[in-house]
Enzyme design. Sequence first.
Site, PDB file in Angstrom:
ATOM      1  CB  SER A   1     -40.959  -1.499 -71.191  1.00 26.50           C
ATOM      2  OG  SER A   1     -42.070  -1.901 -70.476  1.00 26.50           O
TER       3      SER A   1
ATOM      4  CG  ASP B   1     -42.876  -2.509 -66.545  1.00 29.01           C
ATOM      5  OD1 ASP B   1     -43.267  -1.569 -65.818  1.00 29.01           O
ATOM      6  OD2 ASP B   1     -43.033  -2.513 -67.786  1.00 29.01           O
TER       7      ASP B   1
ATOM      8  CG  ASP C   1     -41.857   1.605 -68.630  1.00 34.20           C
ATOM      9  OD1 ASP C   1     -42.230   0.497 -68.220  1.00 34.20           O
ATOM     10  OD2 ASP C   1     -42.340   2.153 -69.642  1.00 34.20           O
TER      11      ASP C   1
ATOM     12  CG  ASP D   1     -45.549   0.858 -68.814  1.00 34.46           C
ATOM     13  OD1 ASP D   1     -45.012  -0.189 -68.387  1.00 34.46           O
ATOM     14  OD2 ASP D   1     -45.554   1.172 -70.018  1.00 34.46           O
TER      15      ASP D   1
END
Length: 449
Positions: free
Chosen positions: A104, A245, A247, A249
Amino acid sequence: MGQRRYFGTDGIRGRANSHPMTAEVALRVGLAAGKLFMSADDRRHLVVIGKDTRLSGYMIEPALVAGFASVGMDVRLFGPLPTPGVAMMTRSMRADLGVMISASHNNYADNGIKLFGPDGYKLSDEMELKIEALMDQGLEQGLAASDKLGRVKRIDDAQARYVEIAKATFPRNLNLNGLRVVIDCANGAAYKVAPVALYELGAEVFPVGVEPDGTNINQKCGSTAPEAMAEAVRTYRADIGIALDGDADRLIVCDEKGAVVDGDQIMALIAKSWARKGVLSGGGVVATVMSNLGLERRLEADGLKLIRAKVGDRYVMEQMRQGGFNLGGEQSGHIILRDHATTGDGLLAALQVLAVMVESGKPMSELARQFDPVPQVLENVRHAGGKPLEAAAVKDAIAAGEATLNGSGRVLVRASGTEPLIRVMAEGDNAALVRRVVKDIAAAVKAAG
């Protein structure tokens, strides 16, 4: 419930090539999760795997593939794809399991493994405990016969499919024509898909953080370093900045002047718009214990409620499903739009913000401040790995802090689920009192840790 040894707040996470983020653990995850999600029937079972742009993805991915294939699961590899895209594709491809390889918003040296069930939702704590139990058993149990091994293929159109799904969540009667949009992809998983989706909806796109090299993910870019987005907005005279960010999400937004807008303000903005249209379900929003008291007061003024969940978008989603809510999220920018996705999705949330901009005809600076945040102070205290929160002196300091605020604010002290940190947060109408409370509790934690 038992103590989880591998899984934290959001999957398994750690420094790449040291426990638990090693090829061996990844292999065990593949074996264990594969066994758990393969039913007794004779059909082929399928797992889909996406990743972000970290160098260590090249090590973790093949180890997972080996584990899944060795218990007889077929594997489909997406390459770089946002976490919510992997969740969507798990469901749309009728896979038995989805996997995202990402840490992340952490820097490139970390990596992680997140798992999604066939419904596209993150696994429950109970399922993670079952996987852990299987991971610690002998690896030879349950291996497939040599003619029943899984087959592995790359899926070339996963990114194009995600772009189409994302675009379909934008109101059909609107477009982004004439809008100048900065999109910072954090050199991460959305570096291809996010600029394409925005461009195809009509925006003039100024991409930042779209040149991943394996080690520059989240480095001075993305939602954890919004200065890069704000600077680009000012440079290109853009109407809005969007920062995802690693990833993708979660997101942070900035207005045309470069002023940053956090997840609480974004949730308030979307909630107000949806409530006006009659499409907000559950009569409010699910946020976390970290969300600002100002958000709660703003929603209450509009006749809406705020339900608080534990930190972690998985827990937000659990509350949303239980209460029938379709909007939820975190101050950090995880925004969950349950009508469209099963987990936080930065691009989809950004499209909802853009829709409000287009419909209202107002600049982002007018929309950005939905409420005045109550002064909130957060201090992260690193510790050596003990349990400082169980120390009597820390408990006394927390009680004293709550007494000081005397009902005009909140104190929240919790352990991070991903790092050896104690997060000390307080908020209230009196900024000086809030600072003092946090300072006193943090000092007690340092002395105990």
